[in-house]
Design a protein around this motif. Structure first.
Motif, PDB file in Angstrom:
ATOM      1  N   TYR A  89      -9.297   5.252   5.750  1.00 36.17           N
ATOM      2  CA  TYR A  89      -9.153   3.943   5.122  1.00 36.17           C
ATOM      3  C   TYR A  89      -8.002   3.972   4.130  1.00 36.17           C
ATOM      4  CZ  TYR A  89     -13.433   1.743   6.837  1.00 36.17           C
ATOM      5  OH  TYR A  89     -14.381   1.148   7.625  1.00 36.17           O
ATOM      6  N   LEU A  90      -7.255   2.870   4.067  1.00 35.19           N
ATOM      7  CA  LEU A  90      -6.278   2.671   3.006  1.00 35.19           C
ATOM      8  C   LEU A  90      -7.024   2.075   1.819  1.00 35.19           C
ATOM      9  CD1 LEU A  90      -3.173   1.056   4.756  1.00 35.19           C
ATOM     10  CD2 LEU A  90      -3.386   3.384   3.870  1.00 35.19           C
ATOM     11  N   VAL A  91      -6.968   2.743   0.700  1.00 46.27           N
ATOM     12  CA  VAL A  91      -7.589   2.224  -0.514  1.00 46.27           C
ATOM     13  C   VAL A  91      -6.526   1.376  -1.203  1.00 46.27           C
ATOM     14  CG1 VAL A  91      -8.653   2.823  -2.718  1.00 46.27           C
ATOM     15  CG2 VAL A  91      -9.129   4.210  -0.671  1.00 46.27           C
ATOM     16  N   THR A  92      -6.729   0.063  -1.168  1.00 41.15           N
ATOM     17  CA  THR A  92      -5.708  -0.856  -1.671  1.00 41.15           C
ATOM     18  C   THR A  92      -5.944  -1.279  -3.117  1.00 41.15           C
ATOM     19  OG1 THR A  92      -6.916  -2.679  -0.642  1.00 41.15           O
ATOM     20  CG2 THR A  92      -5.122  -1.720   0.628  1.00 41.15           C
ATOM     21  N   ASP A  93      -7.148  -1.027  -3.639  1.00 40.06           N
ATOM     22  CA  ASP A  93      -7.428  -1.340  -5.042  1.00 40.06           C
ATOM     23  C   ASP A  93      -8.576  -0.467  -5.517  1.00 40.06           C
ATOM     24  OD1 ASP A  93      -7.167  -2.586  -7.509  1.00 40.06           O
ATOM     25  OD2 ASP A  93      -8.368  -4.328  -6.943  1.00 40.06           O
ATOM     26  N   PHE A  94      -8.432   0.059  -6.726  1.00 38.52           N
ATOM     27  CA  PHE A  94      -9.485   0.896  -7.308  1.00 38.52           C
ATOM     28  C   PHE A  94      -9.403   0.824  -8.821  1.00 38.52           C
ATOM     29  CE2 PHE A  94      -5.826   3.719  -6.874  1.00 38.52           C
ATOM     30  CZ  PHE A  94      -5.812   4.416  -8.088  1.00 38.52           C
ATOM     31  N   SER A  95     -10.489   1.225  -9.475  1.00 35.38           N
ATOM     32  CA  SER A  95     -10.464   1.315 -10.936  1.00 35.38           C
ATOM     33  C   SER A  95     -10.715   2.772 -11.323  1.00 35.38           C
ATOM     34  CB  SER A  95     -11.506   0.387 -11.562  1.00 35.38           C
ATOM     35  OG  SER A  95     -12.806   0.781 -11.187  1.00 35.38           O
ATOM     36  N   GLY A  96     -10.260   3.104 -12.522  1.00 38.44           N
ATOM     37  CA  GLY A  96     -10.382   4.481 -12.996  1.00 38.44           C
ATOM     38  C   GLY A  96      -9.097   5.246 -12.715  1.00 38.44           C
TER      39      GLY A  96
END
Length: 138
Positions: A89-96
């Protein structure tokens, strides 16, 4: 007659891009494919969806919360001792802020240098797809 089939590991893999860089984690000594750089992720638990496994593994492994991810590719690779099914999967948004939550080194690698790093053999098609899709030539 006993089956000689190799165990199949289903793995959720996160590709975290930042401009022309991708986040890699180093596999621990003593693990399969030890001391190689890999895209973070891990095995699915019984009854777990790929998306749920991706979120859980990236939280446990690199301390981020996945906010958005989209399927990028799926591949199966056979090692001498096991087969792996990778859902990438392409992680397109995350926090931390990513960090080695299990003590492993992390590295923001340039897309252009991925084919010069020591990655698990199963990761080669991912590198090729990433470079074809996102590498901006100078």
């Amino acid at each position: 007659m006993a089956s000689l089939a190799k165990p199949l590991l289903h793995v959720a893999v996160g590709v975290i891009l930042r401009q022309q860089q991708v986040l890699l984690a180093k596999r621990a000594a003593g693990k399969h494919q030890a001391n190689r750089w890999e895209f973070p992720g891990g095995k699915l638990e019984q009854g777990e969806t790929v998306a749920a496994a991706l979120k859980r593994e990236l939280a446990e492994e690199i301390g981020i919360t996945v906010l958005e991810a989209e399927p990028f590719m799926q591949l199966q690779h056979e090692y001498p001792e096991r087969c792996v099914l990778l859902d990438i999967y392409l992680v397109t948004d995350f926090s931390g802020e990513p960090h080695g939550a299990e003590g492993q080194p992390l590295y923001w690698a340039e897309l252009s240098e991925l084919d010069q790093l020591s990655l698990p053999d199963a990761n080669q098609p991912i590198v090729e797809q990433l470079q074809a899709a996102f590498l901006v030539s100078a």
